[in-house]
Design a protein around this motif. Structure first.
Motif, PDB file in Angstrom:
ATOM      1  N   VAL A 276     -14.355  26.804  29.220  1.00 38.17           N
ATOM      2  CA  VAL A 276     -13.779  26.652  30.854  1.00 38.17           C
ATOM      3  C   VAL A 276     -13.784  25.053  31.188  1.00 38.17           C
ATOM      4  O   VAL A 276     -14.734  24.460  30.913  1.00 38.17           O
ATOM      5  CB  VAL A 276     -15.210  26.999  31.461  1.00 38.17           C
ATOM      6  CG1 VAL A 276     -15.178  27.131  33.023  1.00 38.17           C
ATOM      7  CG2 VAL A 276     -15.403  28.587  31.110  1.00 38.17           C
ATOM      8  N   PRO A 277     -12.538  24.787  31.482  1.00 34.67           N
ATOM      9  CA  PRO A 277     -12.410  23.407  31.821  1.00 34.67           C
ATOM     10  C   PRO A 277     -13.297  22.901  32.619  1.00 34.67           C
ATOM     11  O   PRO A 277     -13.535  21.499  32.405  1.00 34.67           O
ATOM     12  CB  PRO A 277     -10.675  23.420  32.136  1.00 34.67           C
ATOM     13  CG  PRO A 277     -10.192  24.514  31.746  1.00 34.67           C
ATOM     14  CD  PRO A 277     -11.406  25.545  31.781  1.00 34.67           C
ATOM     15  N   ASP A 278     -13.551  23.431  33.523  1.00 36.59           N
ATOM     16  CA  ASP A 278     -14.469  22.992  34.725  1.00 36.59           C
ATOM     17  C   ASP A 278     -16.237  22.767  34.474  1.00 36.59           C
ATOM     18  O   ASP A 278     -16.549  22.604  35.529  1.00 36.59           O
ATOM     19  CB  ASP A 278     -13.929  23.713  36.142  1.00 36.59           C
ATOM     20  CG  ASP A 278     -12.679  23.254  36.611  1.00 36.59           C
ATOM     21  OD1 ASP A 278     -12.047  22.172  35.998  1.00 36.59           O
ATOM     22  OD2 ASP A 278     -11.859  23.917  37.038  1.00 36.59           O
ATOM     23  N   ALA A 279     -16.400  23.305  33.303  1.00 37.12           N
ATOM     24  CA  ALA A 279     -17.764  23.537  33.153  1.00 37.12           C
ATOM     25  C   ALA A 279     -18.369  21.760  33.047  1.00 37.12           C
ATOM     26  O   ALA A 279     -17.568  20.941  32.244  1.00 37.12           O
ATOM     27  CB  ALA A 279     -18.349  24.066  32.042  1.00 37.12           C
ATOM     28  N   ASP A 280     -19.450  21.516  33.467  1.00 37.26           N
ATOM     29  CA  ASP A 280     -19.968  20.130  33.171  1.00 37.26           C
ATOM     30  C   ASP A 280     -20.158  20.096  31.697  1.00 37.26           C
ATOM     31  O   ASP A 280     -20.926  21.116  31.081  1.00 37.26           O
ATOM     32  CB  ASP A 280     -21.304  19.916  33.713  1.00 37.26           C
ATOM     33  CG  ASP A 280     -20.921  19.816  35.299  1.00 37.26           C
ATOM     34  OD1 ASP A 280     -19.930  19.350  35.695  1.00 37.26           O
ATOM     35  OD2 ASP A 280     -22.130  19.638  36.133  1.00 37.26           O
TER      36      ASP A 280
ATOM     37  N   ALA B 228     -27.317  27.364  27.190  1.00 37.55           N
ATOM     38  CA  ALA B 228     -26.323  27.133  28.258  1.00 37.55           C
ATOM     39  C   ALA B 228     -25.054  27.643  28.352  1.00 37.55           C
ATOM     40  O   ALA B 228     -24.616  28.060  29.468  1.00 37.55           O
ATOM     41  CB  ALA B 228     -25.896  25.540  27.837  1.00 37.55           C
ATOM     42  N   ARG B 229     -24.669  28.375  27.268  1.00 35.47           N
ATOM     43  CA  ARG B 229     -23.307  29.222  27.456  1.00 35.47           C
ATOM     44  C   ARG B 229     -23.502  30.302  28.440  1.00 35.47           C
ATOM     45  O   ARG B 229     -22.604  30.344  29.185  1.00 35.47           O
ATOM     46  CB  ARG B 229     -23.038  29.631  26.067  1.00 35.47           C
ATOM     47  CG  ARG B 229     -22.256  28.605  25.177  1.00 35.47           C
ATOM     48  CD  ARG B 229     -22.320  28.863  23.775  1.00 35.47           C
ATOM     49  NE  ARG B 229     -23.742  28.584  23.086  1.00 35.47           N
ATOM     50  CZ  ARG B 229     -23.923  28.787  21.766  1.00 35.47           C
ATOM     51  NH1 ARG B 229     -22.812  29.180  21.016  1.00 35.47           N
ATOM     52  NH2 ARG B 229     -25.006  28.478  21.287  1.00 35.47           N
TER      53      ARG B 229
ATOM     54  N   VAL C 215     -15.637  19.149  31.090  1.00 40.72           N
ATOM     55  CA  VAL C 215     -14.949  19.271  30.130  1.00 40.72           C
ATOM     56  C   VAL C 215     -13.541  18.767  30.096  1.00 40.72           C
ATOM     57  O   VAL C 215     -13.131  18.039  29.332  1.00 40.72           O
ATOM     58  CB  VAL C 215     -14.812  20.644  29.421  1.00 40.72           C
ATOM     59  CG1 VAL C 215     -14.150  20.821  28.257  1.00 40.72           C
ATOM     60  CG2 VAL C 215     -16.482  21.064  29.243  1.00 40.72           C
ATOM     61  N   ALA C 216     -12.763  19.207  31.114  1.00 38.39           N
ATOM     62  CA  ALA C 216     -11.706  18.996  31.583  1.00 38.39           C
ATOM     63  C   ALA C 216     -11.533  17.098  31.463  1.00 38.39           C
ATOM     64  O   ALA C 216     -10.376  16.728  31.109  1.00 38.39           O
ATOM     65  CB  ALA C 216     -10.755  19.549  32.562  1.00 38.39           C
ATOM     66  N   GLU C 217     -12.308  16.950  32.420  1.00 40.63           N
ATOM     67  CA  GLU C 217     -12.022  15.308  32.904  1.00 40.63           C
ATOM     68  C   GLU C 217     -12.312  14.494  31.208  1.00 40.63           C
ATOM     69  O   GLU C 217     -11.626  13.548  31.062  1.00 40.63           O
ATOM     70  CB  GLU C 217     -13.356  15.256  33.672  1.00 40.63           C
ATOM     71  CG  GLU C 217     -12.793  15.271  35.118  1.00 40.63           C
ATOM     72  CD  GLU C 217     -14.052  15.264  36.073  1.00 40.63           C
ATOM     73  OE1 GLU C 217     -13.792  15.217  37.249  1.00 40.63           O
ATOM     74  OE2 GLU C 217     -15.115  15.437  35.720  1.00 40.63           O
TER      75      GLU C 217
END
Lengths: 586, 348
Positions: A478-482, B20-21, A437-439
């Motif tokens: 969550v920024p690091d979630a795919d 997914a969440r 997400v962040a990327e």
């Protein structure tokens, strides 16, 4: 029904065939037996109960809707049927009167009489319509030479029987998405028919299959070769009827709104042949329109299972989300007089492209302009051109008084000019789902967080990303979630957050809520209103009339590439939009 | 036209709606441990391999000499692999790196060893040729829109032909000791300097990949080309740039190769292509699994080389090298595929 439970013990391949006990009734009359039945089907992923004793029946000759929000379990149902998931012990699936004890596999669900049409259709765009239509048969039959003329003629006849008018020689990829979907549905229906034929032929398939799965010829003459002694008569009727189940798995979600009506007609043809259709969809109104019965899932449980007759959209939506929907009221309709009147942010003059004859429009500060029309009317072209994704032959753009040519617009120029673009195809164009997400968001904002030696200031960047995620209600934040681990609606929120993070003057969107569940749809519409209120000019191309009513201050209805009607204020209501859209085709 | 280069591509999650969440917010602890294991897989395997050979050949294997030779001589492989990693990150294959490497080493051999031209001039020319090869590849990719897989496949063979032409099919020795010294003779902590060059290149690639906006744009070019384009990234320019970097690093590897062996052989360089791909793909399964990454590549390259060296010390014939590299490439790609499948499974 409890009787059928016992049949799960029946060993495969050993039961003696029983001669047909079935008469020669036409399939339509046999409404008592389901073509597909789920009985207390459960599926858990770790601690998450994706399906909790889900039961429902799909009847022959009827369209059965399956609805629910993202995460409600409707995809899991489809994946159990397609053999992707093994249901938990205690679950029973009955297909065509045949109790399925082991996991279904792709091939097995086919021979049992299930066909799937998924969102991505599963076509080969480089090949012709005919080749796509007969892709199974070409590969299964060892024909040394194909007579193309015959094949095309047969394809045309088959398509014609379903009311699909298309030249079978054409490359499938050149057809509009709606026509492609129709071809795929015809293919699935034809597959159901040939499976039924094959099931009556002793030479087909493995012995156990032909011994177990009874079927009937397409002539409608019930003729059963054999089937397991399942001790119950409920299953026998369906399994001899030579019909199967067509599963439409969100197959309409990415189709333009207006094209779905054409698809519906094809589905009706399929139903007319006696097949059952399981129609999985996000869209309550569409389900009400298409389906005879509907099952509503919420949190993995069936919360309603009943005929659609007498049900209205509001009721259905409430069942889906489990609460009253706070419809975003078009309060924004008044935002035109929000002080900064008549300050035009964006003017487009004389836009011409392949699909657009001549289009001029302007958008005020804080205004949401909708552009709609039938498929092929070019309604999405203006946004695509603004975003640099489509080529314009002519036209100029005035943005905050600066004049630019539209004919050499590019994504780079668009961005520099202050235009953010949310494309139609989220998975391919909107965001890279394999990245985090962040990327994804960083692509838009990293220039602001750049230090010495082109270095990204990660901490700063993440702080802004996290803020954006909260602001746009992305779950989980969550920024690091795919990105692909998020639901469709949340992915779309990320795409919009990314676009807005550029702090654009103009936000151009194409179908911003397609393939998104009801709750996220309302969130997104609300967010876009906020975006407009904060001073960004919003241009939204969509064929979804109710969305236009909720979102827009003004709507242009295109007719063959020119503005056919302009609706605003009291005329900006869903029915009127639909009316104007269809009038344009006349 | 994009070749699937095992970047974690958008594996269209069927359906799109999912629980997914839950999967993301409450990831079980065991899975985090699994993540960690995945990241450390190749370093761990490396350790195990070293341990095994140490036990089997305690007198020969764990010596400065052996490690010096492993770390030193194989810097060439590391540098050329890091070079091809750049286009891979952008979603493109570069199959011409081995050809560039060979040509570059032959330029050193022919001009310096054979022609007596100043070594620094020869080095500069070799690097310039690397840029030229990259630009030529890029030209055909960009202007004609040809798949780089094909362009660089042709280019690799073409360069081998040119190498044979300028060498007259002979090996050139007599390369200036100045080069040989700074590449392989001079040591730091018992390891030839070329190892440190490889580490410096690795740090550079790592920094660009992970910490710069340029690297992030490159990542998007590989993982979501249309996304990148529509977001205003100059995709074609990035792809050409990546091919040029690959050309330069391959040329640098060729220079190191010439320095290491002290001679230039017109065909020896082509042996690097497969090990380089094996290392790149194996490296992509570790450190940051699912992505081509610099440190993973470094570790993977040395892991492979250590395996081959150890087997040679055990007295196993040279055929084992090809079996080992070829097998490693297949296994690495299989693992990458597996982790990808697992990743997509997670979101169901």
């Amino acid at each position: 029904m409890t009787g059928r439970h016992e049949t799960t013990q029946a060993p495969e391949g050993s039961s003696p065939p029983i001669r047909g006990r079935v008469g020669s009734l036409g399939s339509g009359a046999r409404s008592g037996a389901a073509v597909l039945e789920l009985l207390e089907v459960s599926k858990a992923f770790g601690s998450t109960q994706a399906l909790d004793r889900v039961s429902f029946q799909v009847m022959p000759g009827r369209v059965h809707g399956l609805v629910g929000q993202n995460g409600s379990g409707k995809s899991t149902v489809v994946k159990v049927l397609s053999g992707y998931h093994m249901p938990d012990p205690g679950s029973t699936v009955v297909v065509g009167g045949r109790v399925v004890t082991t996991a279904l596999s792709g091939g097995r669900s086919r021979t049992l009489g299930l066909r799937f049409v998924h969102q991505d259709l599963g076509v080969i765009p480089e090949l012709s319509v005919t080749e796509n239509l007969y892709v199974d048969r070409f590969s299964t039959e060892s024909q040394h030479l194909l007579r193309w003329r015959d094949e095309h003629a047969r394809a045309a006849a088959l398509l014609g029987a379903f009311g699909v008018d298309v030249d079978p020689r054409r490359r499938l990829g050149d057809l509009p998405a709606a026509l492609q979907a129709m071809v795929v549905i015809v293919r699935a229906a034809e597959g159901l028919r040939t499976t039924a034929v094959a099931r009556t032929s002793p030479s087909y398939g493995s012995p156990s299959v032909s011994a177990h799965v009874a079927g009937a010829g397409t002539d409608g003459m019930g003729r059963s070769d054999g089937r397991p002694d399942d001790g119950g008569s409920a299953g026998s009727a369906a399994q001899t009827s030579g019909v199967g189940v067509l599963v439409l798995d969100e197959a309409t979600a990415f189709l333009p709104f207006a094209a779905r009506a054409q698809l519906r007609a094809v589905v009706q043809e399929v139903v007319g042949l006696g097949h059952g259709v399981l129609f999985v969809s996000h869209f309550p109104e569409e389900v009400l329109d298409w389906a005879d019965d509907v099952t509503v899932l919420r949190d993995g449980r069936v919360v309603a299972d009943r005929p659609t007759a007498g049900m209205d959209e509001e009721q259905l939506v409430e069942l889906i989300i489990g609460r009253k929907l706070e419809l975003v009221s078009p309060t924004g309709g008044g935002s035109g007089h929000s002080g900064v009147e008549d300050s035009q942010v964006l003017e487009v003059h004389g836009l011409r492209s392949k699909e657009i004859g001549e289009l001029s429009f302007s958008v005020r500060r804080g205004e949401v302009l909708g552009i709609t029309g039938l498929v092929g009317s070019g309604h999405d072209q203006a946004c695509n051109v603004l975003g640099g994704a489509a080529h314009a032959e002519a036209g100029t753009l005035v943005l905050d008084g600066r004049r630019m040519s539209l004919s050499n617009m590019s994504p780079v120029l668009a961005r520099r000019a202050g235009i953010a673009f949310v494309p139609h195809d989220r998975q391919r164009q909107g965001a890279a789902v394999s990245l985090t997400v962040a990327e994804n968001i960083s692509l838009a904002i990293m220039d602001r967080h750049r230090g010495h030696l082109d270095r990204i200031r990660h901490r700063q960047l993440r702080r802004e990303v996290r803020q954006l995620l909260l602001e746009y209600g992305v779950q989980p934040p969550v920024p690091d979630a795919d990105l692909r681990s998020l639901s469709g609606g949340n992915q779309q929120k990320v795409v919009i957050a990314k676009a807005m993070a550029q702090r654009p003057r103009v936000l151009a969107l194409v179908e911003p809520t397609q393939g998104v569940d009801v709750g996220a749809r309302a969130d997104i519409i609300g967010k876009l209103r906020d975006v407009a209120r904060s001073g960004t000019a919003v241009v939204c191309a969509t064929t979804d009339a109710s969305q236009l009513e909720q979102l827009c201050d003004r709507v242009l209805v295109l007719r063959r590439g020119v503005v056919g009607a302009e609706l605003a204020g009291s005329t900006l209501i869903e029915d009127r939009i639909v009316e104007e859209t269809y009038r344009s085709s006349a | 036209m994009v070749v699937d280069t095992q970047q974690p591509e958008p594996q269209a999650a069927p359906g799109g709606d999912s629980g997914a969440r839950a999967a993301v917010t409450s990831r079980p602890r065991s899975e985090v441990a699994g993540d960690w294991l995945g990241r450390a897989s190749v370093p761990l395997a490396f350790g195990v391999v070293v341990l095994i050979f140490t036990i089997l050949r305690p007198a020969v294997f764990p010596t400065i000499g052996t490690f010096g030779s492993i770390f030193g001589s194989q810097a060439v492989l590391v540098v050329v692999t890091l070079g091809l990693l750049v286009p891979l990150r952008a979603g493109d294959y570069d199959l011409s790196v081995a050809g560039t490497l060979t040509l570059s080493s032959m330029i050193i051999g022919r001009l310096n060893g054979g022609g007596g031209i100043e070594i620094w001039i020869a080095v500069a020319i070799a690097l310039a040729v690397g840029v030229g090869v990259g630009l030529t590849n890029g030209f055909f990719v960009r202007v004609f829109g040809i798949n780089p897989f094909i362009v660089t496949l042709g280019m690799g063979t073409l360069l081998l032909g040119i190498t044979l032409l300028i060498s007259g099919d002979q090996t050139y020795a007599g390369i200036s000791p100045g080069l040989i010294d700074v590449v392989v003779t001079d040591r730091f902590l018992g390891i030839p300097l070329e190892f440190y060059y490889a580490v410096i290149v690795c740090i550079g690639v790592w920094y660009v990949f992970e910490h710069t906006t340029l690297g992030r744009r490159l990542l998007f070019v590989g993982s979501g080309r249309e996304v990148a384009r529509l977001s205003g990234v100059r995709v074609e320019r990035m792809r050409v740039g990546a091919l040029v970097v690959a050309g330069v690093l391959a040329a640098l590897a060729g220079i190191l190769f010439a320095g290491t062996s002290g001679a230039a052989n017109p065909t020896a360089g082509s042996d690097f292509l497969l090990p380089a791909y094996a290392a790149a793909f194996l490296g992509g399964t570790t450190i940051t699994p699912g992505r081509f990454n610099a440190w993973g590549t470094l570790v993977a390259a040395y892991f492979l080389v250590t395996g081959v060296t150890g087997l040679a010390i055990l007295g196993i014939q040279s055929w084992v090298q090809d079996v080992f590299y070829g097998g490693a490439l297949i296994v690495a790609v299989a693992f990458a595929q597996l982790s990808r499948r697992r990743a997509s499974q997670e979101i169901i």
